[in-house]
Design a protein around this motif. Structure first.
Motif, PDB file in Angstrom:
ATOM      1  N   HIS A  51       0.707  -1.140   0.045  1.00  0.00           N
ATOM      2  CA  HIS A  51      -0.036   0.074  -0.104  1.00  0.00           C
ATOM      3  C   HIS A  51       0.836   1.455   0.060  1.00  0.00           C
ATOM      4  CE1 HIS A  51      -3.386  -2.732   1.990  1.00  0.00           C
ATOM      5  NE2 HIS A  51      -3.447  -2.606   0.461  1.00  0.00           N
ATOM      6  N   VAL A  52       2.263   1.028  -0.206  1.00  0.00           N
ATOM      7  CA  VAL A  52       3.031   2.393  -0.072  1.00  0.00           C
ATOM      8  C   VAL A  52       2.913   3.086  -1.518  1.00  0.00           C
ATOM      9  CG1 VAL A  52       5.460   3.287   0.192  1.00  0.00           C
ATOM     10  CG2 VAL A  52       4.216   1.272   1.856  1.00  0.00           C
ATOM     11  N   LEU A  53       2.738   4.352  -1.665  1.00  0.00           N
ATOM     12  CA  LEU A  53       2.675   5.005  -2.871  1.00  0.00           C
ATOM     13  C   LEU A  53       3.910   5.633  -3.006  1.00  0.00           C
ATOM     14  CD1 LEU A  53       0.758   5.689  -5.271  1.00  0.00           C
ATOM     15  CD2 LEU A  53       0.286   7.891  -3.777  1.00  0.00           C
ATOM     16  N   GLN A  54       4.799   5.506  -4.001  1.00  0.00           N
ATOM     17  CA  GLN A  54       6.124   6.379  -4.228  1.00  0.00           C
ATOM     18  C   GLN A  54       5.733   7.806  -4.731  1.00  0.00           C
ATOM     19  OE1 GLN A  54       9.234   5.185  -4.154  1.00  0.00           O
ATOM     20  NE2 GLN A  54       8.254   3.283  -3.648  1.00  0.00           N
ATOM     21  N   ALA A  55       6.505   8.802  -4.277  1.00  0.00           N
ATOM     22  CA  ALA A  55       6.116  10.147  -4.680  1.00  0.00           C
ATOM     23  C   ALA A  55       5.958  10.383  -5.935  1.00  0.00           C
ATOM     24  CB  ALA A  55       7.482  10.898  -4.194  1.00  0.00           C
ATOM     25  N   GLU A  56       6.772   9.943  -6.750  1.00  0.00           N
ATOM     26  CA  GLU A  56       6.410  10.166  -8.454  1.00  0.00           C
ATOM     27  C   GLU A  56       4.976   9.354  -8.854  1.00  0.00           C
ATOM     28  OE1 GLU A  56       9.148   6.417  -8.031  1.00  0.00           O
ATOM     29  OE2 GLU A  56       9.444   8.440  -7.082  1.00  0.00           O
ATOM     30  N   GLN A  57       4.326   8.482  -8.125  1.00  0.00           N
ATOM     31  CA  GLN A  57       3.064   8.053  -8.411  1.00  0.00           C
ATOM     32  C   GLN A  57       1.842   8.952  -7.918  1.00  0.00           C
ATOM     33  OE1 GLN A  57       3.976   4.640  -6.379  1.00  0.00           O
ATOM     34  NE2 GLN A  57       4.099   3.487  -8.379  1.00  0.00           N
ATOM     35  N   ALA A  58       2.425   9.878  -6.911  1.00  0.00           N
ATOM     36  CA  ALA A  58       1.257  10.938  -6.522  1.00  0.00           C
ATOM     37  C   ALA A  58       0.890  11.924  -7.358  1.00  0.00           C
ATOM     38  CB  ALA A  58       1.738  11.479  -5.223  1.00  0.00           C
ATOM     39  N   THR A  59       0.418  11.435  -8.575  1.00  0.00           N
ATOM     40  CA  THR A  59       0.118  12.314  -9.766  1.00  0.00           C
ATOM     41  C   THR A  59      -1.404  12.803  -9.677  1.00  0.00           C
ATOM     42  OG1 THR A  59      -0.554  10.208 -10.961  1.00  0.00           O
ATOM     43  CG2 THR A  59       1.667  10.843 -11.428  1.00  0.00           C
ATOM     44  N   THR A  60      -2.227  12.435  -8.984  1.00  0.00           N
ATOM     45  CA  THR A  60      -3.519  13.418  -9.015  1.00  0.00           C
ATOM     46  C   THR A  60      -3.746  13.784  -7.497  1.00  0.00           C
ATOM     47  OG1 THR A  60      -4.605  11.192  -7.941  1.00  0.00           O
ATOM     48  CG2 THR A  60      -4.517  11.399 -10.347  1.00  0.00           C
ATOM     49  N   PRO A  61      -4.614  14.697  -7.379  1.00  0.00           N
ATOM     50  CA  PRO A  61      -4.894  15.431  -6.116  1.00  0.00           C
ATOM     51  C   PRO A  61      -5.097  14.166  -5.011  1.00  0.00           C
ATOM     52  CG  PRO A  61      -5.798  16.585  -7.730  1.00  0.00           C
ATOM     53  CD  PRO A  61      -5.465  15.292  -8.470  1.00  0.00           C
ATOM     54  N   LEU A  62      -5.902  13.219  -5.045  1.00  0.00           N
ATOM     55  CA  LEU A  62      -6.171  12.016  -3.989  1.00  0.00           C
ATOM     56  C   LEU A  62      -4.840  11.385  -3.726  1.00  0.00           C
ATOM     57  CD1 LEU A  62      -9.835  10.974  -4.923  1.00  0.00           C
ATOM     58  CD2 LEU A  62      -9.034  12.211  -2.641  1.00  0.00           C
ATOM     59  N   ARG A  63      -4.050  11.072  -4.744  1.00  0.00           N
ATOM     60  CA  ARG A  63      -2.764  10.344  -4.466  1.00  0.00           C
ATOM     61  C   ARG A  63      -1.938  11.276  -4.118  1.00  0.00           C
ATOM     62  NH1 ARG A  63      -1.708   5.420  -7.773  1.00  0.00           N
ATOM     63  NH2 ARG A  63      -3.850   4.777  -8.459  1.00  0.00           N
ATOM     64  N   GLN A  64      -1.906  12.377  -4.111  1.00  0.00           N
ATOM     65  CA  GLN A  64      -1.095  13.269  -3.293  1.00  0.00           C
ATOM     66  C   GLN A  64      -1.433  13.463  -1.760  1.00  0.00           C
ATOM     67  OE1 GLN A  64      -1.588  17.166  -5.253  1.00  0.00           O
ATOM     68  NE2 GLN A  64       0.208  16.036  -7.041  1.00  0.00           N
ATOM     69  N   LEU A  65      -2.733  13.297  -1.591  1.00  0.00           N
ATOM     70  CA  LEU A  65      -3.467  13.139  -0.192  1.00  0.00           C
ATOM     71  C   LEU A  65      -3.083  12.038   0.287  1.00  0.00           C
ATOM     72  CD1 LEU A  65      -5.170  15.153   1.676  1.00  0.00           C
ATOM     73  CD2 LEU A  65      -7.012  13.626   0.774  1.00  0.00           C
ATOM     74  N   TYR A  66      -3.117  10.889  -0.412  1.00  0.00           N
ATOM     75  CA  TYR A  66      -2.691   9.747   0.368  1.00  0.00           C
ATOM     76  C   TYR A  66      -1.181   9.568   0.604  1.00  0.00           C
ATOM     77  CZ  TYR A  66      -2.186   4.648   0.388  1.00  0.00           C
ATOM     78  OH  TYR A  66      -2.095   3.238   0.849  1.00  0.00           O
ATOM     79  N   PHE A  67      -0.478  10.119  -0.230  1.00  0.00           N
ATOM     80  CA  PHE A  67       0.992  10.259  -0.011  1.00  0.00           C
ATOM     81  C   PHE A  67       1.519  11.110   1.306  1.00  0.00           C
ATOM     82  CE2 PHE A  67       5.518  11.646  -0.506  1.00  0.00           C
ATOM     83  CZ  PHE A  67       5.888  10.614  -0.636  1.00  0.00           C
ATOM     84  N   ALA A  68       0.607  12.143   1.437  1.00  0.00           N
ATOM     85  CA  ALA A  68       0.828  12.919   2.637  1.00  0.00           C
ATOM     86  C   ALA A  68       0.530  12.040   3.932  1.00  0.00           C
ATOM     87  CB  ALA A  68       0.195  14.372   2.777  1.00  0.00           C
ATOM     88  N   ALA A  69      -0.540  11.473   3.909  1.00  0.00           N
ATOM     89  CA  ALA A  69      -0.973  10.648   4.931  1.00  0.00           C
ATOM     90  C   ALA A  69      -0.167   9.614   5.211  1.00  0.00           C
ATOM     91  CB  ALA A  69      -2.501  10.357   4.781  1.00  0.00           C
ATOM     92  N   GLN A  70       0.514   8.967   4.238  1.00  0.00           N
ATOM     93  CA  GLN A  70       1.268   7.653   4.217  1.00  0.00           C
ATOM     94  C   GLN A  70       2.396   7.889   4.986  1.00  0.00           C
ATOM     95  OE1 GLN A  70       2.157   5.501   0.432  1.00  0.00           O
ATOM     96  NE2 GLN A  70       3.929   6.816   0.811  1.00  0.00           N
ATOM     97  N   THR A  71       3.106   9.234   4.688  1.00  0.00           N
ATOM     98  CA  THR A  71       4.181   9.999   5.067  1.00  0.00           C
ATOM     99  C   THR A  71       4.045   9.965   6.776  1.00  0.00           C
ATOM    100  OG1 THR A  71       4.803  11.113   3.374  1.00  0.00           O
ATOM    101  CG2 THR A  71       5.827  11.824   5.235  1.00  0.00           C
TER     102      THR A  71
END
Length: 174
Positions: A51-71
């Protein structure tokens, strides 16, 4: 990927990992060298490798939100800045969309985040990927696309490359 993520009656969590898999527990990265079952006996914050998302995969607003929460889960020492980033992204999404499913989902995720249930918020955010894809005019359902594991590109052997091609765990397990 873990095959059993169920809560036992006593509140413990059972995880089954294959050789070479990782799990992030309370900010620590744990990699197993053989098939293993873990039982987390108390409350722990964890994130499964699948379930880990790489920074370069955070290409949409929701994926960016997910990445911030994952961090916040993976790097607790960065939780403060990640929380601020999460709030800015969330505010931007809410300002940009009138889509009820996304707005309602973000409100529910916000409540989970405020109560420290980041793991559940991540699951909820992943569930919104399809609605976002529809709004963005994506033809593929990105919610069903596997989320590649966190592996350095230079260390990918043939065995690990094939592991990346596996389908991600079903969305009912976070």
């Amino acid at each position: 990927m873990p095959r059993d993520n169920s809560r036992a009656p006593g509140g413990s969590m059972h995880l089954s990992l294959k050789a070479g898999e990782r799990v992030y527990i309370n900010g620590a990265v744990v990699r197993v060298d053989r098939k293993v079952s873990l039982e987390l006996m108390n409350d722990a914050t964890f994130l499964l490798e699948g379930h880990v998302l790489q920074a370069e995969q955070a290409t949409t607003p929701l994926r960016q939100l997910y990445f911030a929460a994952q961090t916040m889960l993976i790097a607790p020492n960065q939780a403060g800045p990640a929380r601020l980033l999460y709030q800015r992204i969330e505010d931007g999404i809410l300002a940009a969309t009138t889509e009820a499913a996304i707005r309602d989902g973000l409100k529910a995720a916000h409540t989970l985040m405020e109560t420290g249930r980041i793991f559940e918020a991540l699951k909820l955010i992943r569930g919104l990927y399809t609605a976002e894809a529809t709004l963005l005019g994506e033809t593929e359902a990105i919610a069903d696309a596997p989320v590649p594991a966190l592996l350095p590109a230079t260390r990918l052997g043939a065995r690990r490359r094939s592991a990346l091609r596996r389908t991600a765990p079903s969305s009912d397990k976070a």
